[in-house]
Design a protein around this motif. Structure first.
Motif, mmCIF file in Angstrom:
data_model
loop_
_atom_site.group_PDB
_atom_site.id
_atom_site.type_symbol
_atom_site.label_atom_id
_atom_site.label_comp_id
_atom_site.label_asym_id
_atom_site.label_seq_id
_atom_site.Cartn_x
_atom_site.Cartn_y
_atom_site.Cartn_z
ATOM 1 N N ILE A 102 0.810 -1.210 0.000
ATOM 2 C CA ILE A 102 0.000 0.000 0.000
ATOM 3 C C ILE A 102 0.840 1.254 0.000
ATOM 4 C CG2 ILE A 102 -1.849 -1.159 1.208
ATOM 5 C CD1 ILE A 102 -0.981 0.203 3.757
ATOM 6 N N GLY A 105 2.779 6.145 4.242
ATOM 7 C CA GLY A 105 2.066 7.409 4.277
ATOM 8 C C GLY A 105 0.630 7.294 3.861
ATOM 9 N N SER A 106 0.170 6.106 3.486
ATOM 10 C CA SER A 106 -1.210 5.962 3.050
ATOM 11 C C SER A 106 -2.046 5.302 4.137
ATOM 12 C CB SER A 106 -1.262 5.126 1.772
ATOM 13 O OG SER A 106 -2.598 4.856 1.422
ATOM 14 N N ASN A 107 -1.739 4.073 4.487
ATOM 15 C CA ASN A 107 -2.494 3.374 5.506
ATOM 16 C C ASN A 107 -1.606 3.142 6.714
ATOM 17 O OD1 ASN A 107 -4.727 2.198 6.577
ATOM 18 N ND2 ASN A 107 -4.949 0.650 5.005
ATOM 19 N N GLU A 109 -1.913 3.687 9.736
ATOM 20 C CA GLU A 109 -2.490 3.157 10.978
ATOM 21 C C GLU A 109 -2.340 1.649 11.035
ATOM 22 O OE1 GLU A 109 -6.029 5.595 12.811
ATOM 23 O OE2 GLU A 109 -6.321 5.317 10.690
ATOM 24 N N LEU A 173 -11.042 3.606 14.729
ATOM 25 C CA LEU A 173 -11.494 3.413 13.366
ATOM 26 C C LEU A 173 -13.008 3.270 13.310
ATOM 27 C CD1 LEU A 173 -8.884 0.927 11.893
ATOM 28 C CD2 LEU A 173 -9.251 3.250 11.174
ATOM 29 N N SER B 153 -3.911 6.690 -4.680
ATOM 30 C CA SER B 153 -4.402 6.989 -3.335
ATOM 31 C C SER B 153 -5.303 8.232 -3.375
ATOM 32 C CB SER B 153 -3.258 7.191 -2.345
ATOM 33 O OG SER B 153 -2.472 8.291 -2.737
ATOM 34 N N MET B 166 -8.391 1.415 1.307
ATOM 35 C CA MET B 166 -8.270 -0.023 1.180
ATOM 36 C C MET B 166 -8.110 -0.644 2.552
ATOM 37 S SD MET B 166 -4.434 -0.005 -0.363
ATOM 38 C CE MET B 166 -4.187 -1.750 -0.260
ATOM 39 N N GLN B 183 -11.026 5.280 5.218
ATOM 40 C CA GLN B 183 -9.673 5.517 4.718
ATOM 41 C C GLN B 183 -9.696 6.292 3.400
ATOM 42 O OE1 GLN B 183 -6.596 4.757 6.012
ATOM 43 N NE2 GLN B 183 -7.627 4.200 7.892
ATOM 44 N N ILE B 185 -11.783 8.620 2.599
ATOM 45 C CA ILE B 185 -11.987 10.035 2.934
ATOM 46 C C ILE B 185 -10.697 10.610 3.512
ATOM 47 C CG2 ILE B 185 -13.309 11.647 4.370
ATOM 48 C CD1 ILE B 185 -15.551 9.482 4.365
ATOM 49 N N SER B 187 -7.749 9.736 2.830
ATOM 50 C CA SER B 187 -6.766 9.947 1.751
ATOM 51 C C SER B 187 -6.869 11.354 1.202
ATOM 52 C CB SER B 187 -6.991 8.934 0.626
ATOM 53 O OG SER B 187 -6.705 7.631 1.061
ATOM 54 N N ASN B 190 -5.521 13.751 3.804
ATOM 55 C CA ASN B 190 -4.064 13.620 3.857
ATOM 56 C C ASN B 190 -3.404 14.426 2.752
ATOM 57 O OD1 ASN B 190 -1.683 12.493 4.942
ATOM 58 N ND2 ASN B 190 -1.670 10.897 3.397
#
Lengths: 196, 258
Positions: A102, A105-107, A109, A173, B153, B166, B183, B185, B187, B190
């Motif tokens: 992925i 810096g994206s997912n 968490e 979450l 993303s 995702m 996630q 939203i 993105s 971010n």
């Protein structure tokens, strides 16, 4: 005298030649001090490999005691300790491949969740560990028992535990959307923002 | 129980048991409104969640997606070869409790499907009005084309910001779809984050590259969001991932930084 000297010299030379030539042959080889011993628990190792290939976790543990039951308990404890280390390595590997999938810096968490759940999982997932096979050996001279066991965790138990734990450890979450009184304060702030 | 009765009961219950078992597994078909919600404006998706009925979740999401404030902070920890680790995430989508009261009990369910019979999880579609339910095609996941947006993303066009979320599909399906939705939203947020503070530590004046530095950056999240739309959902069965595409009109994403 001269003949005696020559004869002696000839005898010495001949003896030297004989021993020198005779030295070309191989000396006798000593018996090797290395002895190949078959692993008495090879079948357990093979079973472990099959389980791991199938996606599960497994380890062979060993324990020795004068009592047969204690020998088995020690073996199970040994195997569980190895499983905990394998599980941590597996989670770290999953984290790495998940990150690569992925991108950072994206997912992020998820990365944090992986770090947090490893310790918890070592305890919770091992509750699902079962002893698949046990083998005993007894030393007739000392009376000591040696036990070896295969302790395994099924693939479904690992995966469900991992992601259930991730979700539990990230309650934000799920409660992130909330109707709150803070909304009214933010609305007022928005009004000020518009006016300015 | 007499043997004859047992056989009769077995014949009666075996199909039911078989149905439950097969339906309890990962589903491989979805109604079109769920995979392509962008085509069905006015439909609201609700997920039953840990005993909470889907209607309650739909009411909350309806209000949040109409208008909400995303407020909080993120702490990102940088160390070694620019790998970024989220240190702490503390943001929420705050929406009006009055708007929830206004919509309470007024959503009408027009369709639903089960994702797990044993846990009784299901996903429903609601409308605000009492329009009669439509019929929609059921799509098999194996027939879906892989959308190109899952490689991204965030992206934008003249009017909208689009975000991709995702989450792994292993585990509870409803939780996974909701998480991927949130996630998506995030993105977008971010993409527009504003840094408010940064602390860097170096070793003895070393350059901030390689293994010699650590950096903590705090980002503030403070946005007004309106008209959030979920456009598409994609179940990537082979890779066990759920993807969600959402969008927000550019004019409705307002940063509130001071």
């Amino acid at each position: 005298m001269k003949r005696l000297f020559l004869f002696t010299l000839l005898a010495v030379l001949s003896f030297s030649l004989i021993t020198a030539c005779g030295g070309g042959g191989k000396s006798a080889v000593k018996d090797s001090s290395i002895e190949v011993i078959d692993d008495p628990f090879q079948d357990l190792t093979d079973l472990t490999s099959d389980i791991i290939t199938g996606g599960g976790l497994a380890a062979v543990g060993q324990g020795t005691s004068e009592r047969q039951d204690l020998a088995k308990k020690k073996a199970v404890t040994d195997a569980q300790g190895q499983l905990a280390e394998i599980l941590e390595a597996k989670v770290n590997k999953m984290k790495k491949s998940f990150q690569e999938e992925i991108g950072t810096g994206s997912n992020t968490e998820i990365n944090e969740a992986f770090t947090d759940v490893v310790k918890v999982l070592s305890k919770t997932t091992l509750r699902g560990a079962i002893t698949k096979k046990t083998k005993f050996m007894k030393d007739k001279d000392t009376g000591m028992f040696t036990a070896a066991v295969v302790v395994a965790v099924e693939p479904n138990t690992i995966n469900m535990s991992l992601f259930d734990e991730m979700q539990k450890s990230q309650p934000k979450l799920y409660e992130r959307f909330r109707a709150s009184q803070a909304y009214k304060e933010l609305e007022d702030e928005m009004k000020n923002y518009d006016e300015n | 129980m007499e043997p004859g009765n047992f056989k009769r009961y077995l014949h009666l219950f075996f199909p039911i048991i078989l149905f439950l078992i097969t339906e309890a597994g990962a589903i491989d078909r979805y109604p079109e409104w769920f995979l392509y919600p962008g085509r069905y404006q006015g439909l609201i998706t609700g997920y039953s969640y840990r005993g909470i009925p889907a209607e309650s979740v739909a009411e909350n999401l309806y209000c949040a997606y109409q208008r909400c404030f995303a407020v909080g902070t993120l702490e990102i920890f940088d160390q070694e070869k620019n790998s970024r680790i989220l240190k702490n995430s503390n943001y929420f989508y705050e929406y009006s409790p009055d708007s929830v009261e206004a919509i309470r009990g007024k959503l009408v369910e027009v369709d639903h499907f089960a994702v797990n019979m044993f846990t009784q999880d299901y996903i429903s579609a609601f409308r605000c009005d009492s329009v009669q339910s439509d019929s929609w095609p059921i799509l098999e996941t194996k027939d879906l084309n892989t959308p190109t947006w899952i490689e991204l993303s965030v992206f934008e066009d003249e009017t909208y910001y689009y975000g991709v979320g995702m989450y792994t599909s292993r585990g509870l399906e409803n939780d996974a779809w909701q998480t991927a939705e949130e996630q998506s939203i995030f993105s977008i947020l971010n993409y527009r984050l504003m840094k408010i503070n940064q602390i860097s530590m170096y070793q003895d004046g070393s350059q901030p590259v390689g293994d010699d530095y650590q950096k903590i950056t705090i980002y503030e999240i403070r946005f007004l969001l309106e008209n959030i739309q979920i456009m598409e959902r994609y179940p990537d069965a082979p890779n066990q991932m759920f993807y969600v595409l959402s969008r927000i009109p550019k004019a409705n994403l307002i940063p509130l930084y001071k």
